[in-house]
Design an enzyme around this catalytic site. Structure first.
Site, mmCIF file in Angstrom:
data_model
loop_
_atom_site.group_PDB
_atom_site.id
_atom_site.type_symbol
_atom_site.label_atom_id
_atom_site.label_comp_id
_atom_site.label_asym_id
_atom_site.label_seq_id
_atom_site.Cartn_x
_atom_site.Cartn_y
_atom_site.Cartn_z
ATOM 1 N N ALA A 11 0.809 -1.229 0.000
ATOM 2 C CA ALA A 11 0.000 0.000 0.000
ATOM 3 C C ALA A 11 0.836 1.271 0.000
ATOM 4 C CB ALA A 11 -0.936 0.004 1.209
ATOM 5 N N ARG A 16 10.572 7.418 -1.290
ATOM 6 C CA ARG A 16 12.013 7.479 -1.557
ATOM 7 C C ARG A 16 12.375 7.128 -3.003
ATOM 8 N NH1 ARG A 16 13.157 3.905 3.783
ATOM 9 N NH2 ARG A 16 11.003 3.312 3.305
ATOM 10 N N ALA A 423 12.397 -2.966 -62.047
ATOM 11 C CA ALA A 423 13.005 -2.067 -61.070
ATOM 12 C C ALA A 423 12.555 -0.632 -61.299
ATOM 13 C CB ALA A 423 14.528 -2.173 -61.162
HETATM 14 C C1 UD1 Z 1 10.339 -2.402 7.069
HETATM 15 C C2 UD1 Z 1 10.463 -2.868 8.512
HETATM 16 C C3 UD1 Z 1 11.955 -3.009 8.841
HETATM 17 C C4 UD1 Z 1 12.601 -3.980 7.867
HETATM 18 C C5 UD1 Z 1 12.341 -3.573 6.417
HETATM 19 C C6 UD1 Z 1 12.802 -4.673 5.475
HETATM 20 C C7 UD1 Z 1 8.612 -1.964 9.806
HETATM 21 C C8 UD1 Z 1 8.177 -0.927 10.779
HETATM 22 N N1 UD1 Z 1 9.854 -1.898 9.404
HETATM 23 O O1 UD1 Z 1 10.914 -1.101 6.956
HETATM 24 O O2 UD1 Z 1 12.122 -3.482 10.159
HETATM 25 O O3 UD1 Z 1 13.999 -4.034 8.106
HETATM 26 O O4 UD1 Z 1 10.944 -3.361 6.193
HETATM 27 O O5 UD1 Z 1 12.730 -4.313 4.137
HETATM 28 O O6 UD1 Z 1 7.809 -2.814 9.458
HETATM 29 N N2 UD1 Z 1 3.392 -0.582 3.653
HETATM 30 C C9 UD1 Z 1 2.005 -0.573 3.610
HETATM 31 N N3 UD1 Z 1 1.340 0.312 4.387
HETATM 32 C C10 UD1 Z 1 1.982 1.160 5.230
HETATM 33 C C11 UD1 Z 1 3.381 1.132 5.276
HETATM 34 C C12 UD1 Z 1 4.059 0.245 4.471
HETATM 35 O O7 UD1 Z 1 1.380 -1.340 2.877
HETATM 36 O O8 UD1 Z 1 1.285 1.923 5.923
HETATM 37 C C13 UD1 Z 1 4.094 -1.548 2.790
HETATM 38 C C14 UD1 Z 1 4.995 -0.892 1.778
HETATM 39 O O9 UD1 Z 1 4.318 -0.720 0.541
HETATM 40 C C15 UD1 Z 1 6.130 -1.912 1.646
HETATM 41 C C16 UD1 Z 1 6.154 -2.602 2.984
HETATM 42 O O10 UD1 Z 1 4.924 -2.330 3.615
HETATM 43 O O11 UD1 Z 1 5.862 -2.857 0.635
HETATM 44 C C17 UD1 Z 1 7.296 -2.145 3.886
HETATM 45 O O12 UD1 Z 1 7.167 -0.759 4.103
HETATM 46 P P1 UD1 Z 1 8.429 0.212 4.038
HETATM 47 O O13 UD1 Z 1 7.969 1.594 4.270
HETATM 48 O O14 UD1 Z 1 9.235 -0.067 2.836
HETATM 49 O O15 UD1 Z 1 9.206 -0.290 5.340
HETATM 50 P P2 UD1 Z 1 10.764 -0.150 5.666
HETATM 51 O O16 UD1 Z 1 11.046 1.230 6.096
HETATM 52 O O17 UD1 Z 1 11.562 -0.692 4.557
HETATM 53 CA CA CA Z 2 11.083 -1.375 2.487
#
Ligand code: UD1
Ligand code: CA
Length: 457
Positions: A11, A16, A423
Site C-alpha cells: 500500500a 524514496r 526495377a
Molecule cells: C520495514 C520494517 C523493517 C525492515 C524492512 C525490510 C517496519 C516498521 N519496518 O521497513 O524493520 O527491516 O521493512 O525491508 O515494518 N506498507 C504498507 N502500508 C503502510 C506502510 C508500508 O502497505 O502503511 C508496505 C509498503 O508498501 C512496503 C512494505 O509495507 O511494501 C514495507 O514498508 P516500508 O515503508 O518499505 O518499510 P521499511 O522502512 O523498509
Molecule cells: Ca522497504
C-alpha cells in the site's frame, strides 16, 4: 502442516523512489516487484492470499488480478496498521500467516518454505526471517537478549548508537500464528520516531505475553534486499540478472559476457544458443535452440524458432520461424511473422506482415501490412506504401514473385504467382501471375548536354 495464509504489503507510495509509478510496480528484470512476490507466494500454495493496497490500488489490482483478495488501507499509517486491514478476511482463523513486503523481490520460495518449516518446528507465535548485513543502514535491527533469543526489533530511526551497531536485520518477512497475530495487532501504538503503527512492535507484545518469538536467519543477505530507492532498485536488478543468467548458462546457453547480457525473468531460451554482449531479451520472449543472437540485439515479447541468427536488430511482438537470418539493423515491429529460412537483411523494417519461406528481403526495404508468399525476391529499396494518410491498405504477393529494386507497391495491390516488377516501378494496379509490371517513364538521353549545364559554363 498448518493451514497457510499470506499477506502481501503493497500500500505504500514509495516516497524514496521519487516516482509517479508506485513502488511495488517498479520492474526488476522486466517484472513488477509485487509480481515477483506474488509468484513466490503462489509457489508455497497458501489457502488464502490478501494483498494490502492503498497508493495506486487500481494499478496493483490490475497487475495481480484475481490471484489474491484485496484489503484497502486508505491511509498509510504503518506496516502494523497495514496487516490489520486483512482482519476481515483472516481474523480468528486457525493457521500460519506469512507476512511479506511487496518491495523485497529477491526472496526465493525455498527460503519461504524453510521459514514455514522452522516456524512450525519451533511452535513459535512468530518467526522473523533475518539476515546478516555488512551495511544494515535503513533496516530494522534484531535485538537479542542474554540467552540469544529475540527481544525486539528496533527501527533505524529509533535505534540507540549501540543498537545501530547490530548487523542482524529484519527482512520484513515473517510467519505468525494467525490468531495471535490479529490479537496482538490490537495492542500496537504509534509511540515511535515515525509516529507509525509498526508491525515489528508485535515482537515485544508477544514476548510480554510469554509467547515464543523465533528468528530464522538466511545466509544470503542478497535475498532480503528491500527496495526503497533507485539505488537499491539497480542493485536488485543486478542480483536478479546474475541469477537469471546463471540459470540459463547451467541449462546450456552460452553467454559470451554474462555481465553485459540482459534477460528478463520470464524469458525462455533453448540449449546451445549463443548470446553476445549487449543483447536484451525482454518480456515474454521465447528463443529456440542453437540460435545466434549477436551484437546489441533487442527482442521484446517475441517467439524465435531454432537455429535463427539475429544480428544487431530489434524485434517486437513478432514470430520468427526456424533457420531465419535477420540483420544487421533490421526492425521487426508488432505482428511480423517470418517463415522458415527467410532472410531479412540490412535496414529492413517489417510491420504487420508475413514473409513466406525462403523469401529474401535483403536491403533498405519497408514491408507494412502485407502477405508475401514463399521464395520471393524483394530487391533493394522497396517500399510497401500502406498508408494513404487515413487508412492502412493490405498488399499480397504470391509465391516466386520478383520485385525489382527501388519499387513502390501502393496498396492495396495483388501480385500473382511468378509476377515480376521491373526495377524503379511504382505499382498501383494488380499484376496477374507470370506477368511483368513496369511503371516508370521511359528514359530520354539529351546529346551534348553536359556543356550546357551552369556549372560547366
Ligand atoms: C520495514 C520494517 C523493517 C525492515 C524492512 C525490510 C517496519 C516498521 N519496518 O521497513 O524493520 O527491516 O521493512 O525491508 O515494518 N506498507 C504498507 N502500508 C503502510 C506502510 C508500508 O502497505 O502503511 C508496505 C509498503 O508498501 C512496503 C512494505 O509495507 O511494501 C514495507 O514498508 P516500508 O515503508 O518499505 O518499510 P521499511 O522502512 O523498509
Ligand atoms: Ca522497504
Amino acid at each position: 502442516m498448518e493451514t497457510r495464509f499470506a499477506i502481501i504489503l503493497a500500500a505504500g507510495k514509495g516516497t524514496r523512489m521519487k516516482s509517479a509509478l508506485y513502488k511495488v510496480l517498479h520492474p526488476v528484470c522486466g517484472k513488477p516487484m509485487v509480481e515477483h512476490i506474488m509468484n513466490r507466494v503462489q509457489e508455497i500454495q497458501p489457502s488464502e492470499i490478501v494483498t494490502i493496497v492503498g497508493h495506486g490500488a487500481e494499478r496493483v489490482k490490475e497487475q495481480l488480478g484475481s490471484r489474491t483478495n484485496y484489503a484497502l488501507q486508505a491511509e498509510q499509517l504503518g506496516t502494523g496498521h497495514a496487516v490489520l486491514q486483512a482482519a476481515s478476511f483472516l481474523k480468528g482463523k486457525k493457521g500460519t500467516t506469512l507476512v511479506i513486503s511487496g518491495d523485497t523481490p529477491l526472496l526465493t520460495s525455498e527460503t519461504l518454505r524453510a521459514l514455514f518449516d522452522y516456524h512450525e518446528n519451533q511452535q513459535a507465535a512468530a518467526t522473523i526471517l533475518t539476515a546478516h548485513a555488512t551495511d544494515p543502514t535503513g533496516y530494522g535491527r534484531i535485538i537479542r537478549d542474554q540467552t540469544g533469543s529475540v527481544a525486539k526489533i528496533v527501527e533505524q530511526k529509533d535505534a540507540s548508537p549501540s543498537e545501530e551497531q547490530v548487523g542482524e536485520i529484519n527482512t520484513g518477512t515473517y510467519c505468525f500464528d494467525n490468531e495471535l497475530l490479529f490479537d496482538a495487532l490490537e495492542n500496537i501504538d504509534t509511540n515511535n520516531a515515525q509516529g507509525e503503527y509498526y508491525l515489528t512492535d508485535i515482537v515485544e507484545i508477544l514476548k510480554n505475553e510469554g509467547k515464543t518469538v523465533a528468528a530464522f536467519q538466511t545466509n544470503d543477505f542478497n535475498e532480503s534486499l528491500g527496495v526503497n530507492d533507485r539505488v537499491a532498485l539497480a542493485e536488485a536488478n543486478r542480483i536478479m540478472r546474475e541469477r537469471i543468467n546463471l540459470a540459463h548458462m547451467k541449462n546450456g546457453v552460452t553467454l559470451v559476457d554474462p555481465q553485459a547480457t540482459y534477460i528478463d525473468a520470464d524469458v525462455l531460451i533453448g540449449a546451445e544458443t549463443v548470446i553476445e554482449p549487449g543483447v536484451y531479451l525482454k518480456g515474454k520472449t521465447v528463443i529456440g535452440e542453437r540460435c545466434q543472437l549477436l551484437g546489441q540485439t533487442q527482442i521484446i515479447d517475441s517467439i524465435i524458432g531454432e537455429q535463427v541468427t539475429i544480428t544487431s536488430s530489434i524485434i517486437e511482438e513478432s514470430r520468427v520461424h526456424d533457420q531465419v537470418d535477420i540483420g544487421p539493423f533490421a526492425h521487426l515491429r508488432p505482428q511480423a511473422e517470418i517463415k522458415e529460412q527467410a532472410h531479412i537483411g540490412n535496414f529492413v523494417e517489417i510491420k504487420k506482415a508475413t514473409i513466406g519461406e525462403r523469401t529474401k528481403v535483403g536491403h533498405l526495404t519497408y514491408v507494412g501490412d502485407a502477405t508475401l508468399g514463399k521464395e520471393i525476391n524483394v530487391g533493394c529499396g522497396v517500399v510497401f506504401v500502406n498508408y494513404d494518410g487515413k487508412q492502412k491498405h493490405h498488399t499480397t504477393v504470391a509465391d516466386h514473385a520478383f520485385i525489382g529494386s527501388a519499387s513502390n507497391l501502393i496498396g492495396p495491390v495483388h501480385l500473382g504467382k511468378n509476377a515480376v516488377i521491373a526495377a524503379g516501378s511504382t505499382i498501383t494496379a494488380d499484376i496477374p501471375e507470370e506477368a511483368m509490371g513496369i511503371a516508370r517513364a521511359r528514359q530520354v538521353n539529351k546529346d551534348n548536354f553536359a556543356s550546357k549545364l551552369p556549372f560547366n559554363q
